[in-house]
Write a protein that holds these residues in place. Structure first.
Motif, PDB file in Angstrom:
ATOM      1  N   SER A  62     -34.313   1.448 -38.523  1.00  0.00           N
ATOM      2  CA  SER A  62     -34.856   2.745 -38.937  1.00  0.00           C
ATOM      3  C   SER A  62     -34.116   3.880 -38.250  1.00  0.00           C
ATOM      4  O   SER A  62     -33.118   3.672 -37.563  1.00  0.00           O
ATOM      5  CB  SER A  62     -36.364   2.806 -38.673  1.00  0.00           C
ATOM      6  N   SER A  63     -34.630   5.088 -38.408  1.00  0.00           N
ATOM      7  CA  SER A  63     -33.860   6.280 -38.079  1.00  0.00           C
ATOM      8  C   SER A  63     -33.946   6.831 -36.665  1.00  0.00           C
ATOM      9  O   SER A  63     -33.074   7.598 -36.282  1.00  0.00           O
ATOM     10  CB  SER A  63     -34.278   7.407 -39.032  1.00  0.00           C
ATOM     11  N   PRO A  64     -34.953   6.527 -35.862  1.00  0.00           N
ATOM     12  CA  PRO A  64     -35.105   7.281 -34.610  1.00  0.00           C
ATOM     13  C   PRO A  64     -34.126   6.888 -33.509  1.00  0.00           C
ATOM     14  O   PRO A  64     -34.493   6.427 -32.438  1.00  0.00           O
ATOM     15  CB  PRO A  64     -36.552   6.988 -34.204  1.00  0.00           C
ATOM     16  N   TRP A  69     -39.045   4.341 -27.481  1.00  0.00           N
ATOM     17  CA  TRP A  69     -40.410   4.180 -27.980  1.00  0.00           C
ATOM     18  C   TRP A  69     -41.122   3.135 -27.135  1.00  0.00           C
ATOM     19  O   TRP A  69     -40.502   2.195 -26.639  1.00  0.00           O
ATOM     20  CB  TRP A  69     -40.398   3.711 -29.436  1.00  0.00           C
ATOM     21  N   ALA A  70     -42.415   3.286 -27.003  1.00  0.00           N
ATOM     22  CA  ALA A  70     -43.209   2.288 -26.285  1.00  0.00           C
ATOM     23  C   ALA A  70     -44.580   2.179 -26.938  1.00  0.00           C
ATOM     24  O   ALA A  70     -45.075   3.138 -27.538  1.00  0.00           O
ATOM     25  CB  ALA A  70     -43.356   2.662 -24.810  1.00  0.00           C
ATOM     26  N   LEU A 146     -40.545   5.655 -37.490  1.00  0.00           N
ATOM     27  CA  LEU A 146     -40.945   4.783 -36.394  1.00  0.00           C
ATOM     28  C   LEU A 146     -39.921   3.673 -36.299  1.00  0.00           C
ATOM     29  O   LEU A 146     -39.228   3.382 -37.279  1.00  0.00           O
ATOM     30  CB  LEU A 146     -42.357   4.215 -36.587  1.00  0.00           C
ATOM     31  N   PRO A 147     -39.753   3.059 -35.136  1.00  0.00           N
ATOM     32  CA  PRO A 147     -38.734   2.029 -34.998  1.00  0.00           C
ATOM     33  C   PRO A 147     -39.107   0.759 -35.759  1.00  0.00           C
ATOM     34  O   PRO A 147     -40.230   0.263 -35.640  1.00  0.00           O
ATOM     35  CB  PRO A 147     -38.673   1.787 -33.486  1.00  0.00           C
ATOM     36  N   MET A 185     -38.713   0.060 -26.686  1.00  0.00           N
ATOM     37  CA  MET A 185     -37.634  -0.094 -27.668  1.00  0.00           C
ATOM     38  C   MET A 185     -36.715   1.119 -27.646  1.00  0.00           C
ATOM     39  O   MET A 185     -37.182   2.242 -27.507  1.00  0.00           O
ATOM     40  CB  MET A 185     -38.238  -0.216 -29.083  1.00  0.00           C
ATOM     41  N   ASP A 186     -35.413   0.867 -27.808  1.00  0.00           N
ATOM     42  CA  ASP A 186     -34.462   1.962 -28.012  1.00  0.00           C
ATOM     43  C   ASP A 186     -33.251   1.402 -28.738  1.00  0.00           C
ATOM     44  O   ASP A 186     -33.310   0.303 -29.316  1.00  0.00           O
ATOM     45  CB  ASP A 186     -34.108   2.675 -26.700  1.00  0.00           C
TER      46      ASP A 186
END
Length: 245
Positions: A62-64, A69-70, A146-147, A185-186
């Motif tokens: 996805s785009s972010p 993110w956690a 969102l991831p 996540m990254d």
């Protein structure tokens, strides 16, 4: 349509091993999620013996990009190529959850999710989707805020038959995941922080991040301390030959 919580006692297969849905998980890690979302996964992983990262087959679709993110793990043990229990998890999930799916080791040629499910996950304000299996509708995945992590893509669709389990221990990307664990996540990938260790890991990761930022600056201006390399070569008795091969 009745909610899952209203069906307790009415669906027989949910009460046998291999076919169970636990409606509750420990959400106490929510108070730490925002702090973890300020730290790159690599820095956190370095404080955990470097053994908490999922296999690189699980990639961001996805785009972010450029974002950490956690969230809290809502685990799904699905039959390979079947997404019935993933649909049930989407209905159960709360804001801040990350749905983490095992898919029997990730080897399958049927997608587990597509545009409709991505869109619903975004509507419910989930913090991520991590699938040890493929997805489809990749173009739409890139537009979802969102991831979304998966092993790949295929136009082949899933079955919706079950069995499966929700909020039980699973393995995803080679890492054990318990319901309630913290997922970070990254762009580098996905790591799992056991809930019972989360506070200690957070403190260590915050401290390491401070020193890591200083190391980056030193690497860029030539003041980095590199003596440790020669010392390690000597300690490990690696032969140095001042000649051609």
């Amino acid at each position: 349509m009745p909610l899952l919580s209203n069906l307790v006692g009415e669906i027989t297969f949910l009460y046998t091993v291999g076919g169970r849905i636990y409606l509750k998980k420990d959400n106490s890690g929510l108070e730490l999620v925002k702090a973890f979302a300020k730290i790159p996964t690599a820095n956190i992983a370095d404080t955990m013996g470097r053994s908490c990262a999922m296999h690189p087959r699980i990639k961001l679709f996805s785009s972010p990009h450029g974002t950490v993110w956690a969230g809290i793990a809502l685990t799904v043990k699905s039959r390979g190529g079947d997404n019935l229990l993933i649909h049930a998890a989407l209905d159960m999930a709360r804001e801040g959850d990350v749905i983490v799916v095992s898919n029997e080791g990730g080897v399958d040629n049927r997608s587990l999710m597509g545009e409709i499910m991505f869109t619903y996950a975004a509507y419910k304000k989930l913090n991520g989707l991590v699938l040890d299996g493929p997805i489809r509708d990749v173009k739409s995945a890139k537009e979802i805020p969102l991831p979304i992590y998966a092993t790949g893509s295929t136009p082949g669709g899933p079955y919706k038959e079950g069995p499966g389990e929700i909020n039980v221990p699973i393995s995803c990307g080679g890492i054990s995941v318990n319901p309630g664990d913290i997922v970070v996540m990254d762009d580098d990938g996905v790591i799992i922080i056991p809930l019972k260790d989360a506070s200690a890991v957070l403190a260590a990761a915050q401290k390491l991040q401070e020193t890591d930022e200083a190391k980056v600056v030193a690497a860029g201006n030539g003041t980095a301390k590199r003596e440790w390399v020669a010392k390690a070569i000597e300690t490990k008795k690696i032969e140095i030959i001042d000649d051609y091969y």
